[in-house]
Design an enzyme around this catalytic site. Structure first.
Site, short mmCIF file in Angstrom:
data_model
loop_
_atom_site.label_atom_id
_atom_site.label_comp_id
_atom_site.label_asym_id
_atom_site.label_seq_id
_atom_site.Cartn_x
_atom_site.Cartn_y
_atom_site.Cartn_z
N GLU A 282 28.37 -12.10 -26.82
CA GLU A 282 27.30 -11.23 -26.32
C GLU A 282 26.66 -10.51 -27.52
O GLU A 282 27.40 -10.02 -28.38
CB GLU A 282 27.83 -10.18 -25.34
CG GLU A 282 26.70 -9.40 -24.69
CD GLU A 282 27.16 -8.40 -23.63
OE1 GLU A 282 28.38 -8.22 -23.46
OE2 GLU A 282 26.30 -7.80 -22.99
N GLY B 240 33.65 -1.80 -28.37
CA GLY B 240 34.95 -1.45 -27.78
C GLY B 240 35.71 -2.66 -27.27
O GLY B 240 36.89 -2.83 -27.55
N ALA B 241 35.03 -3.51 -26.52
CA ALA B 241 35.70 -4.66 -25.94
C ALA B 241 34.65 -5.57 -25.29
O ALA B 241 33.48 -5.19 -25.18
CB ALA B 241 36.71 -4.23 -24.89
N MET B 242 35.11 -6.75 -24.86
CA MET B 242 34.16 -7.71 -24.30
C MET B 242 34.78 -8.43 -23.11
O MET B 242 35.91 -8.91 -23.16
CB MET B 242 33.76 -8.70 -25.40
CG MET B 242 32.78 -9.75 -24.96
SD MET B 242 31.21 -9.01 -24.42
CE MET B 242 30.75 -10.16 -23.16
N GLU B 243 33.96 -8.55 -22.05
CA GLU B 243 34.44 -9.01 -20.75
C GLU B 243 34.42 -10.52 -20.57
O GLU B 243 34.27 -11.01 -19.44
CB GLU B 243 33.56 -8.38 -19.66
CG GLU B 243 32.09 -8.87 -19.62
CD GLU B 243 31.09 -7.99 -20.37
OE1 GLU B 243 31.49 -7.27 -21.29
OE2 GLU B 243 29.89 -8.05 -20.03
N ASN B 244 34.60 -11.32 -21.62
CA ASN B 244 34.59 -12.78 -21.48
C ASN B 244 35.43 -13.21 -20.28
O ASN B 244 36.52 -12.71 -20.05
CB ASN B 244 35.18 -13.42 -22.74
CG ASN B 244 34.69 -12.75 -23.99
OD1 ASN B 244 33.51 -12.73 -24.25
ND2 ASN B 244 35.61 -12.14 -24.73
N HIS C 47 36.87 -0.89 -17.40
CA HIS C 47 35.46 -1.30 -17.56
C HIS C 47 35.36 -2.82 -17.69
O HIS C 47 34.60 -3.46 -16.97
CB HIS C 47 34.87 -0.60 -18.79
CG HIS C 47 33.45 -0.93 -19.07
ND1 HIS C 47 32.41 -0.14 -18.68
CD2 HIS C 47 32.90 -1.99 -19.72
CE1 HIS C 47 31.27 -0.69 -19.06
NE2 HIS C 47 31.53 -1.82 -19.70
N GLU C 48 36.13 -3.37 -18.59
CA GLU C 48 36.03 -4.83 -18.82
C GLU C 48 36.49 -5.59 -17.58
O GLU C 48 35.91 -6.60 -17.20
CB GLU C 48 36.83 -5.26 -20.05
CG GLU C 48 36.49 -4.51 -21.34
CD GLU C 48 35.01 -4.46 -21.66
OE1 GLU C 48 34.27 -5.40 -21.31
OE2 GLU C 48 34.57 -3.44 -22.26
N HIS D 166 33.86 -5.68 -14.93
CA HIS D 166 32.77 -6.61 -15.24
C HIS D 166 32.99 -7.98 -14.58
O HIS D 166 32.04 -8.74 -14.43
CB HIS D 166 32.66 -6.83 -16.75
CG HIS D 166 31.69 -5.92 -17.45
ND1 HIS D 166 30.44 -5.63 -16.98
CD2 HIS D 166 31.79 -5.27 -18.65
CE1 HIS D 166 29.81 -4.83 -17.84
NE2 HIS D 166 30.61 -4.59 -18.86
N1 0A1 Z 1 29.63 -6.02 -22.82
C1 0A1 Z 1 30.53 -5.23 -23.61
C2 0A1 Z 1 29.93 -4.64 -24.79
C3 0A1 Z 1 29.68 -5.48 -25.96
C4 0A1 Z 1 28.41 -5.76 -26.32
C5 0A1 Z 1 28.12 -6.44 -27.47
C6 0A1 Z 1 29.17 -6.81 -28.25
O1 0A1 Z 1 28.96 -7.44 -29.44
C7 0A1 Z 1 27.75 -7.30 -30.02
C8 0A1 Z 1 30.48 -6.55 -27.90
C9 0A1 Z 1 30.72 -5.89 -26.73
C10 0A1 Z 1 30.97 -4.06 -22.78
O2 0A1 Z 1 30.15 -3.46 -22.11
O3 0A1 Z 1 32.12 -3.69 -22.83
ZN ZN Z 2 30.23 -3.20 -20.28
#
Ligand code: 0A1
Ligand code: ZN
Length: 885
Positions: A127, A267-271, A303-304, A307
């Site tokens: 993302e 912070g983190a990513m919701e893959n 949060h993640e 998502h």
């Molecule tokens: N979607 C994630 C946030 C996020 C956005 C961009 C990133 O890399 C550029 C990484 C994480 C969230 O809302 O937690």
């Molecule tokens: Zn988010």
């Protein structure tokens, strides 16, 4: 660096994709000096895009193309065109398969976007537009595909191979390599793709869903961190349960995985099924993480996880809709935290954060609506406005509809749009359809930037026993938006009588009173509401719970604020009254300082805080929040022109005066709480957070007395605490104190003990970076040479440079501009290493309009210097150019 992307992208130009990708089959071969990615894309013409077969334009950056096939036919150079951002070819049928092989270099990827290495492990961050750095693709969220991923790597160094979905096959190869194949049954956009390969250990647990399915839960970390995972696992299980109970949302795969990595931009990513986390948002145990860190881990895990529905099952059509998933998910995680701990304290924390930071963004050069209509670099739009203000917009919908209709609306939204990529309008439509409430005007919150100002005046007619409140709303101009139309502003309120009891609320024209706390919808530029049957002139309690993200102005006297502090039935507004009282008192001190007068503290603030401190029946967390004076950043935000020295001097004077006047009750509360802390094992729960927060804020005041018994208590707390919350608080007050010897000893001991724990060392850097005593910049310079510091790790940059520029205002804003020069130097260096981090670090310089002309000139000069410094990333270019415009 800046390519074609530096041009502005507009929402109005949105078009559906020409082609769709039904299936995506990926094979990764990971090596130490390069990696190979083979992608097979099963594609077809998008029936919604019209007739004919236009050119297929795939996104791709920093990819070395090795091989390209269309339906098994090898393509030669004349068959396609390749630029530094796109690969274009001509399909000849409605349905076709594109095969590509590329070489990439995760081992030298310092931008931490796409496939990269964090320490020894491989991981991804896709993302918003990172997938195009992995393979040629339609890298946009409305292209959703079923992914199968095979990863192969050397077995000894990378025993764990992960991707999205479920594992379906694995095996060994010759030469010490092995492979694993993962299949994700849910269609998803490329931004939710993830891959991890490393030497990881995992903690495993399970969750039984509401329909009795067993889900395996795994949290992967580097071996030395395996003892710091339990809190995240508990938080995950609580989140899964909460989402079932409150939103009826069940998890959908057989396995849910979290991986902690040390180098991560956010912070983190919701893959899907494989969340990748900044280790700071996973790892927590009493000895190494503070209460705040425990709460952050819990909130980010939630949060993640949330998502999975608000973001993954239903995703965004385009990146202008980012708040569709982020605003909603922040609202969901804040409600989860409120339900899990203290609702009022959570609201106070969120509002204080919003008002200090998001309001500043809304008043600055990067101000944009919750649904922006243009951007240059989407990474710059992961903002407080999209997240925090977006959550406030959701909260207002919740307030206007009430919990039942809101739930009906969210059910309808998830059901109607499951598996789709949709817009903020689609979300609002579901809310309208489920509730029957027209939100047409409300939608201005999505399209108009800026923080509305709401002025309220009152009129009491004793003879008629009516009480009128007149609301006048306005909103300042923001870049590209000079005129604003009225918002729908939900104002929750109550009216207090002279004893502090709430009056029944009956509006003119109503046959009966409707409770003692209610929500008025202010929809006009000016609007009056008249209450009838009001037997005495009341005191209004306005915007209860901060029911709308506006700047409220009502001419309260200090005595009235003290009254509200004691009597308001709304806990948030009791705190708010205290904040307003403190602001008035501090602004008076600021004025005295500016006029060169002696500073004199209004004793009413002392009295109000004494009353709170002496009342042991009150929630200790609330007392701690009330004792926290508005920060310098907030005082800056509400100033027309921020006087850095006066703000600092006024606040420090008030703290010292309060410490002296309240020494006895502070000392009593401190000692009592410290005794309980000594006798109680660490628990990450609200009552314990509350006790420690009061203990620690009391200590920070008490140390201003410079009394030996307080110093001894502080050193004892530092030496003997069994948890990081108490130890770090003691360290911070020592660092901010004149006790050089104790301070030096504590810093050295701490660094020696925790040198192998990067997250704890981040705290060590931050505490020193934030110290307001003279010489701050020199200390930061010196700390940059420390062996634990590196510009390549975003957490380190945030802990040292970010903390200095954002939290140490008196040092950062040094009158000679050295702080600005320092920050610009770091931005220029980081621009080449990690553009996202460089661009975020810039924010304090973009606020130059807040300061006097001398500082303005110095800050602008540094922005100009960055602009002239060579080849800028689109991230940095957008922020700098907009700040100077
Ligand atoms: N979607 C994630 C946030 C996020 C956005 C961009 C990133 O890399 C550029 C990484 C994480 C969230 O809302 O937690
Ligand atoms: Zn988010």
């Amino acid at each position: 660096m800046r390519t074609e992307q530096s041009k502005t992208i507009y929402l109005k130009d949105y078009q559906v994709p020409d082609y769709l990708i039904d299936e995506t089959h990926l094979t990764f071969e990971l090596f130490e000096d390069h990696s190979l990615v083979h992608a097979q894309l099963v594609m077809r013409r998008n029936p919604a895009a019209g007739a004919g077969l236009p050119k297929l334009v795939l996104d791709g950056q920093q990819l070395e193309l090795l091989e390209l096939k269309l339906d098994d036919r090898e393509l030669g150079e004349g068959d396609y065109t390749l630029t530094d951002s796109h690969l274009t070819l001509q399909p000849t049928q409605e349905r076709f398969v594109v095969d590509s092989s590329v070489r990439i270099h995760p081992e030298s990827n310092t931008a931490l976007e796409g496939l990269y290495k964090s320490g020894t492990m491989f991981c991804t961050q896709c993302e918003a537009e990172g997938f195009r750095k992995i393979t040629f693709y339609l890298d946009r969220p409305d292209v959703m595909s079923k992914f199968t991923t095979t990863v192969s790597a050397e077995k000894h160094a990378y025993p764990v191979l992960l991707s999205n979905g479920n594992p379906i096959a694995s095996g060994s190869e010759e030469g010490g390599r092995h492979w694993a194949t993962w299949e994700d049954p849910f269609k998803k956009p490329a931004y939710l793709f993830a891959l991890v390969a490393g030497d990881l250990w995992c903690v495993e647990d399970s969750f039984t869903t509401m329909s009795s399915r067993e889900v395996a839960l795994r949290i992967y970390v580097e071996p030395e961190n395996i003892d710091k995972v339990q809190h995240a696992m508990d938080s995950l299980k609580r989140s899964m349960k909460w989402d079932e109970e409150v939103y009826g949302r069940e998890y959908d795969l057989d396995i849910f995985m979290i991986v902690a990595v040390n180098d991560f931009n956010m912070g983190a990513m919701e893959n899907k099924g494989l969340n990748i986390f900044n280790s700071s948002c996973v790892l927590a145990k009493a000895e190494t993480a503070t209460d705040a860190a425990h709460q952050r881990v819990e909130a980010v895990v939630a949060h993640e996880y949330f998502h999975n529905w608000s973001g993954n099952r239903v995703t965004c059509r385009d990146w202008f809709q980012l708040s569709l998933k982020e605003g909603f998910t922040v609202f969901r995680d804040s409600e989860f935290s409120a339900d899990t701990h203290s609702r009022t304290v959570k609201r106070i924390e969120d509002v204080a954060y919003l008002r200090t930071h998001q309001f500043a963004e809304d008043a600055g050069p990067m101000a944009h609506p919750v649904r922006p209509d243009a951007y240059m670099e989407i990474s710059n739009f992961y903002t407080l406005t999209i997240y925090e203000k977006g959550a406030e917009v959701l909260r207002m919908i919740h307030t206007l509809l009430g919990p039942e209709l809101f739930r009906k609306g969210s059910d309808l939204y998830f059901e109607r749009h499951d598996g789709q990529a949709v817009t903020c309008d689609d979300f609002v439509k579901a809310m309208e359809d489920a509730s029957g409430i027209d939100l047409t005007q409300f939608k201005r919150w999505y399209t108009q930037a800026g923080t509305p100002r709401l002025e309220v005046s009152e009129a009491y007619d004793e003879a008629a026993q009516t009480y009128s409140l007149t609301f006048r709303q306005s909103c300042p101009a923001t870049p590209g938006q000079s005129e604003k139309l009225p918002f729908v502003i939900p104002v929750a309120l109550g009216l207090l009588d002279a004893q502090g009891f709430e009056l029944p609320l009956r509006l003119q024209g109503e046959s009966a009173a409707q409770g003692t706390s209610r929500v008025l919808s202010v929809t006009e530029a000016e609007q009056t509401f008249t209450f009838v049957g009001v037997v005495e002139k009341p005191l209004p309690s306005l915007l209860r719970g901060f029911s709308a993200p506006v700047k409220l102005h009502f001419p309260y006297s200090r005595d009235q604020l003290m009254f509200l502090m004691q009597h308001d039935s709304d806990g948030f507004n009791r705190w708010e009254a205290g904040q307003q009282l403190s602001v008035q008192v501090l602004q008076e001190l600021i004025g005295q300082h500016q006029r060169g007068e002696a500073l004199v503290l209004d004793q009413r603030l002392v009295t109000a805080l004494r009353t709170l401190l002496e009342d042991e029946s009150l929630d200790q967390a609330m007392v701690a929040e009330m004792l926290s004076l508005p920060g310098e950043a907030y005082l800056t935000e509400i100033s027309e022109v921020a006087d850095v020295e006066a703000i600092h001097a006024a606040r420090e004077f008030a703290r010292k005066a309060l410490a002296d006047a309240l020494f006895a009750p502070l000392w009593a509360r401190y000692q009592a709480n410290r005794e309980v802390s000594k006798a109680t094992p660490y628990v990450a729960e609200a009552a314990h957070f509350a006790r420690r927060s009061l203990q620690n804020i009391a200590l920070s005041y008490l140390m201003l007395s410079e009394k030996p018994e307080v110093l001894a208590a502080c050193v004892d707390q530092f030496d003997n605490a069994d948890n990081m919350t108490e130890r770090l608080a003691a360290l911070a007050v020592l660092v901010n104190s004149p006790f050089q010897e104790e301070q030096g000893k504590a810093l050295a001991m701490f660094a020696d003990f925790f040198k192998d724990n990067p997250l704890v060392m981040d705290q060590w850097f931050s505490v020193q970076a934030g110290c307001p005593l003279p010489g701050g910049l020199e200390r930061v310079h010196a700390l940059m040479q420390h062996e634990a510091f590196t510009l390549k790790n975003p957490n380190k940059v945030r802990a040292l440079i970010g903390a200095f520029a954002n939290q140490n205002l008196i040092n950062f804003h040094r009158a000679d501009g050295a702080g600005y020069r320092f920050l610009a130097d770091q931005v220029i260096t980081l621009n080449a290493l990690n553009p996202q981090i460089a661009s975020r670090l810039l924010a304090p310089l973009t606020r130059w309009r807040k300061y006097g002309s001398a500082r303005q000139a110095l800050m602008k000069a540094e922005l100009e210097r960055i602009l002239a410094s060579g080849e800028l990333s689109s991230d940095v270019y957008e922020v700098v150019s907009k700040s100077l415009a």
